[in-house]
Motif scaffolding. Sequence first.
Motif, short mmCIF file in Angstrom:
data_model
loop_
_atom_site.label_atom_id
_atom_site.label_comp_id
_atom_site.label_asym_id
_atom_site.label_seq_id
_atom_site.Cartn_x
_atom_site.Cartn_y
_atom_site.Cartn_z
N UNK A 1 0.84 -1.18 0.00
CA UNK A 1 0.00 0.00 0.00
C UNK A 1 0.88 1.24 0.00
N UNK A 2 0.70 2.08 -0.97
CA UNK A 2 1.45 3.33 -1.03
C UNK A 2 0.73 4.39 -0.21
N UNK A 3 1.50 5.18 0.50
CA UNK A 3 0.94 6.23 1.35
C UNK A 3 0.60 7.47 0.55
N UNK A 4 -0.36 8.25 1.05
CA UNK A 4 -0.60 9.56 0.46
C UNK A 4 0.62 10.44 0.75
N UNK A 5 0.77 11.51 0.02
CA UNK A 5 1.91 12.41 0.23
C UNK A 5 1.93 12.95 1.65
N UNK A 6 0.76 13.34 2.18
CA UNK A 6 0.70 13.87 3.55
C UNK A 6 1.12 12.83 4.58
N UNK A 7 0.64 11.62 4.39
CA UNK A 7 0.96 10.54 5.33
C UNK A 7 2.45 10.16 5.23
N UNK A 8 2.97 10.16 4.02
CA UNK A 8 4.39 9.83 3.84
C UNK A 8 5.27 10.92 4.46
N UNK A 10 4.51 12.76 6.97
CA UNK A 10 4.41 12.51 8.42
C UNK A 10 5.35 11.38 8.83
N UNK A 11 5.42 10.35 8.02
CA UNK A 11 6.32 9.22 8.31
C UNK A 11 7.77 9.67 8.27
N UNK A 12 8.14 10.45 7.25
CA UNK A 12 9.51 10.97 7.14
C UNK A 12 9.87 11.80 8.36
N UNK A 13 8.93 12.58 8.83
CA UNK A 13 9.17 13.45 9.98
C UNK A 13 9.30 12.66 11.28
N UNK A 14 8.71 11.46 11.34
CA UNK A 14 8.59 10.72 12.59
C UNK A 14 9.55 9.55 12.76
N UNK A 15 10.07 9.01 11.66
CA UNK A 15 10.80 7.75 11.78
C UNK A 15 11.87 7.62 10.69
N UNK A 16 12.89 6.82 10.91
CA UNK A 16 13.83 6.55 9.82
C UNK A 16 13.18 5.69 8.74
N UNK A 17 13.65 5.88 7.52
CA UNK A 17 13.24 5.05 6.40
C UNK A 17 14.34 4.01 6.16
#
Length: 157
Positions: A1-8, A10-17
């Motif tokens: 499942x690909x995330x929406x831009x906003x959700x992605x 948020x993920x970048x801001x919160x956790x390592x990729x």
Amino acid sequence: MLLTSDRFLQTIESTPLVAIDLIVANAEGEFLLGYRLNRPAQNSWFVPGGRIRKGETLDHAFRRIVHDELGYSDLSRANAELFGVYEHLYEDNVFGAPGVSTHYVVLGYRLRYAIDARAFPKKQHSAYRWASASQIKGDANVHVNTRAYFTTDMPAI
């Protein structure tokens, strides 16, 4: 499942990729660099690579990234060796959103055999070039995170 831009974002801001970078050599012992089109590391020379998606196995991610970045559909992790685990820290992010940095944990894989010269895909990189390890180490236009792969002598293919 690909995330929406906003959700992605948020993920970048919160956790390592988590990502895979490919250290690709040709028969002359030179290494493949692509000129990055996208953030982070935009407008610098970088090794091919990409993010691992949630729910994607390492084997599937490796095959997808090799296909997307190099145009090969027949290479697997069995054709590579884990070169090391690295951290890449960037002040920006893929969206250019202010105040959001990017943190990657990167699995660097070196392909075990030389790659033929070919027309590589232009989705992530506008141009490609081959360079020796010493050229890469001494080139300020090669991103510091890519130069880190070449700080020690590279073993022969």
